[in-house]
Design a protein around this motif. Sequence first.
Motif, PDB file in Angstrom:
ATOM      1  N   ALA A 142      -3.046  -9.342  -6.299  1.00  0.00           N
ATOM      2  CA  ALA A 142      -3.390  -8.712  -5.018  1.00  0.00           C
ATOM      3  C   ALA A 142      -2.856  -7.290  -4.956  1.00  0.00           C
ATOM      4  O   ALA A 142      -3.527  -6.378  -4.447  1.00  0.00           O
ATOM      5  CB  ALA A 142      -2.835  -9.542  -3.861  1.00  0.00           C
ATOM      6  N   GLY A 143      -1.650  -7.085  -5.474  1.00  0.00           N
ATOM      7  CA  GLY A 143      -1.063  -5.740  -5.486  1.00  0.00           C
ATOM      8  C   GLY A 143      -1.862  -4.784  -6.347  1.00  0.00           C
ATOM      9  O   GLY A 143      -2.035  -3.606  -5.997  1.00  0.00           O
ATOM     10  N   ALA A 191      -5.022  -3.809  -4.443  1.00  0.00           N
ATOM     11  CA  ALA A 191      -4.677  -2.856  -3.381  1.00  0.00           C
ATOM     12  C   ALA A 191      -4.377  -1.477  -3.953  1.00  0.00           C
ATOM     13  O   ALA A 191      -4.738  -0.448  -3.363  1.00  0.00           O
ATOM     14  CB  ALA A 191      -3.482  -3.364  -2.584  1.00  0.00           C
ATOM     15  N   THR A 217       2.909  -8.426  -0.374  1.00  0.00           N
ATOM     16  CA  THR A 217       1.945  -7.401  -0.790  1.00  0.00           C
ATOM     17  C   THR A 217       1.687  -6.348   0.288  1.00  0.00           C
ATOM     18  O   THR A 217       1.169  -5.272  -0.012  1.00  0.00           O
ATOM     19  CB  THR A 217       0.596  -8.045  -1.178  1.00  0.00           C
ATOM     20  N   GLN A 218       2.055  -6.643   1.546  1.00  0.00           N
ATOM     21  CA  GLN A 218       1.901  -5.625   2.604  1.00  0.00           C
ATOM     22  C   GLN A 218       2.782  -4.415   2.318  1.00  0.00           C
ATOM     23  O   GLN A 218       2.423  -3.279   2.627  1.00  0.00           O
ATOM     24  CB  GLN A 218       2.253  -6.221   3.961  1.00  0.00           C
ATOM     25  N   ARG A 249      -3.689  -2.489   3.458  1.00  0.00           N
ATOM     26  CA  ARG A 249      -3.180  -3.380   2.411  1.00  0.00           C
ATOM     27  C   ARG A 249      -3.360  -4.842   2.824  1.00  0.00           C
ATOM     28  O   ARG A 249      -3.665  -5.697   1.992  1.00  0.00           O
ATOM     29  CB  ARG A 249      -1.716  -3.085   2.113  1.00  0.00           C
ATOM     30  N   THR A 290      -5.697  -7.268   0.568  1.00  0.00           N
ATOM     31  CA  THR A 290      -5.019  -8.308  -0.219  1.00  0.00           C
ATOM     32  C   THR A 290      -5.284  -9.730   0.289  1.00  0.00           C
ATOM     33  O   THR A 290      -5.241 -10.680  -0.500  1.00  0.00           O
ATOM     34  CB  THR A 290      -3.500  -8.071  -0.263  1.00  0.00           C
ATOM     35  N   ILE A 320      -5.563 -13.185  -1.967  1.00  0.00           N
ATOM     36  CA  ILE A 320      -4.556 -14.247  -1.822  1.00  0.00           C
ATOM     37  C   ILE A 320      -5.206 -15.550  -1.377  1.00  0.00           C
ATOM     38  O   ILE A 320      -4.917 -16.631  -1.912  1.00  0.00           O
ATOM     39  CB  ILE A 320      -3.469 -13.810  -0.820  1.00  0.00           C
TER      40      ILE A 320
END
Length: 456
Positions: free
Chosen positions: A254-255, A258, A409-410, A440, A444, A448
Amino acid sequence: MQEQVLSRNELFNLRNILVFVIPSLLGILLFMTPVAYQDGLTIPVAILAKSIKTALGDNATLLITCLVALSAIISLITKILKPTLITRNPFLNALFNESWFWLAMRFLGAVFIILVFLKTGSDILYSDATGGLVLNDLLPTLLSVFIFAGLLLPLLVNFGLLELLGTLLTVIMKPLFKLPGRSAIDCMTSWLGDGTVGILLTNQQYENRHYTQREATVIATTFSAVSISFSLIVIAQVKLEHLFLHFYLTVCLAGFVAAVIVPRLPPLSWKKDHYIDGSEKNKNEAIVPEGHTLISWGFEQALHKANSITSFKKVFMDGFNNVISLVFGLLPVIMAVGTLALVVAEHTPVFEWLGKPFLPYLELLQIPEAVAASKTIVVGFADMFIPSILAASIENEMTRFVIAAMSVTQLIYLSEVGALLLASRIPVSLWELFIVFLLRTLVTLPVIAGVAHLIF
């Protein structure tokens, strides 16, 4: 310039090679080498930071309170009286002769920290969920990180390592993320150790004209990742430790998504490719000259950097000045911003209201207990750990997994990373951080949720 007049024999000598190799290897060892520590992985600098935090013990909060108060007092004296002892010293003048806004922030941080330390006034301010959390948990950790990271960062940035790796990694970082290769070092340092160290490194590189406004902002809001050790704490909080490998791979995927998408959207895409002094970026600076390979050009750039080192004492003083700047410049602002953010999160329904628009999105992604999950989404902007605390009471394992991964991930949270960014020279505002945080989250969450549906 010196690089243009040095002959190959003058550049490729034993002195320059040793000045490049020895400190750079130490930097790699301290900042980028994963080591096992207390049932987890971390980096030696983080271990050193923990050791000084342990040594300070209960005295840490008193020391930090005094330092924050002293920063506010010296800044006020400098602003009003302009003592020549400070104004004639470029370093001290830049540190203490702040604008009225930042002076107010330092004073607010000083007022907060004194009230919290003395536990005076309303417990809304000094409770363990608000100001008490910032003073007793966050600031001692940051102080210890600042001391060692500030002193030792020159090993990474002053002797040629960034020049070598920056050249080699440009072929990956530039097409994927539109960033210079040296930014990969920030990411690796954050990933293996601590996101705050990555931000400190990014800020220093920006101040030294190695990153433009756009590059510094993108790197700091995208690559100052959460460490492996903290990720383990988050997944343990939601009682899913047995899924740590799935969780961390999900966070990395996910990162990555983003990192590719968010910098290409406003407000990050609006940032100018200008350096801190306003000068424009040289479009040809990363081009490898004819007759060179990536490795040979990178090595030559590293030796040019090593050749420019004329005094190790000056390098040490640069590191010492880093520590002073971080302690007196950032700690007061982090106390002010972090406390305010946590008070809003704990004692107002603001973040709950802000989370309601995400309810249809969560339902579209088929997340169970979507109403409970929606309340955790925006609160992560105040502190990364709060969503996991709130998620612990949710019964559905998939929902807890999604919330935990999303909170990591935020990336942007005001109790640490956000406050550190706002207090740095990196050109990013509070509203821009919030927009990046929302982007983000939007980018993401589908990744997720998709992985979570495969697991559960």
